[in-house]
Design an enzyme around this catalytic site. Structure first.
Site, PDB file in Angstrom:
ATOM      1  N   ALA A   1      62.409-156.854  -4.400  1.00 11.71           N
ATOM      2  CA  ALA A   1      63.008-155.349  -4.488  1.00 11.71           C
ATOM      3  C   ALA A   1      64.484-155.658  -4.318  1.00 11.71           C
ATOM      4  O   ALA A   1      64.874-156.494  -3.659  1.00 11.71           O
ATOM      5  CB  ALA A   1      62.355-154.395  -3.303  1.00 11.71           C
ATOM      6  N   ASP A   2      64.995-154.532  -4.795  1.00 13.83           N
ATOM      7  CA  ASP A   2      66.689-154.518  -4.811  1.00 13.83           C
ATOM      8  C   ASP A   2      67.040-152.958  -4.746  1.00 13.83           C
ATOM      9  O   ASP A   2      66.474-152.011  -5.352  1.00 13.83           O
ATOM     10  CB  ASP A   2      67.364-155.275  -5.988  1.00 13.83           C
ATOM     11  CG  ASP A   2      68.911-155.363  -5.481  1.00 13.83           C
ATOM     12  OD1 ASP A   2      69.033-156.312  -4.437  1.00 13.83           O
ATOM     13  OD2 ASP A   2      69.738-154.653  -6.065  1.00 13.83           O
TER      14      ASP A   2
END
Length: 208
Positions: free
Chosen positions: A80-81
């Site tokens: 995830a970012d």
């Protein structure tokens, strides 16, 4: 015991979230020689949504390669970012206190977006086979009250803005500045509940 899920993130919040949802992930962190930060470089006038999804996909591919290189048991890998966008301007992690103060001055009294992309990849069954990938994007808005210079200075002095997109953490003291918020609270703090459930379900890991 074969892991159910690898989490390729150094964020303790993401691991805590998964554990709260009943998943015990095994961390798949970069090797010392891996330059993960370079994957977060912005390309020209890239739109924030395009940027965060591209960076997440790159991190996922790097993580799947890491999994294979280490010879670990195959299992889905979650990446995830999160990024903060003021209009089309992408506010990443501040390089120093001065940049953190500048970001917070720009955010004060305005509404910005917080975008978190999530992606899960399942290694191919055969050597060289392409992984199966599921992706999702969470977009929320946050409105900050006007902030004085002294408020910003005191907050930056806590060290909390460092390493955070947009130079703030909603789960910390910056929550006191939020006059309005729409979208996903869990997405703003780094791992959107609904979207994460959907990508994990797509690869056979139900959260409910």
């Amino acid at each position: 015991m074969r892991p159910v899920l690898y989490l390729a993130s150094q964020s303790p919040r993401r691991r805590q979230r998964l554990e709260q949802w009943g998943v015990q992930p095994e961390l798949l962190l970069p090797d010392a020689e891996e330059d993960v930060e370079s994957l977060e470089a912005v390309r020209g006038a890239e739109a924030p949504a395009t940027y965060v999804q591209r960076v997440t996909a790159l991190k996922l591919l790097a993580s799947l390669e890491r999994l294979q290189r280490r010879g670990l048991p195959p299992a889905p890998v979650l990446c995830a970012d999160t990024t903060v966008a003021l209009g089309r301007r992408i506010l990443g992690k501040p390089a120093d206190a001065a940049e953190a103060r500048a970001m917070l001055r720009d955010l004060a009294g305005h509404t910005h977006r917080v975008l978190t992309a999530g992606a899960v990849g399942v290694p191919g069954r055969r050597s060289g086979a392409a992984p199966r990938i599921a992706q999702a994007l969470s977009v929320s808005t946050v409105t900050f009250a006007p902030l004085s210079r002294s408020q910003i200075d005191r907050y930056v002095a806590t060290g909390e803005p460092m390493g955070k997109a947009g130079a703030y953490a909603l789960q910390g003291q910056a929550a006191l500045w939020v006059s309005r918020m729409t979208g996903s609270h869990s997405g703003i703090v780094g791992l959107p509940a609904f979207e994460t459930a959907q990508v994990l379900l797509a690869v056979g890991i139900p959260l409910y």
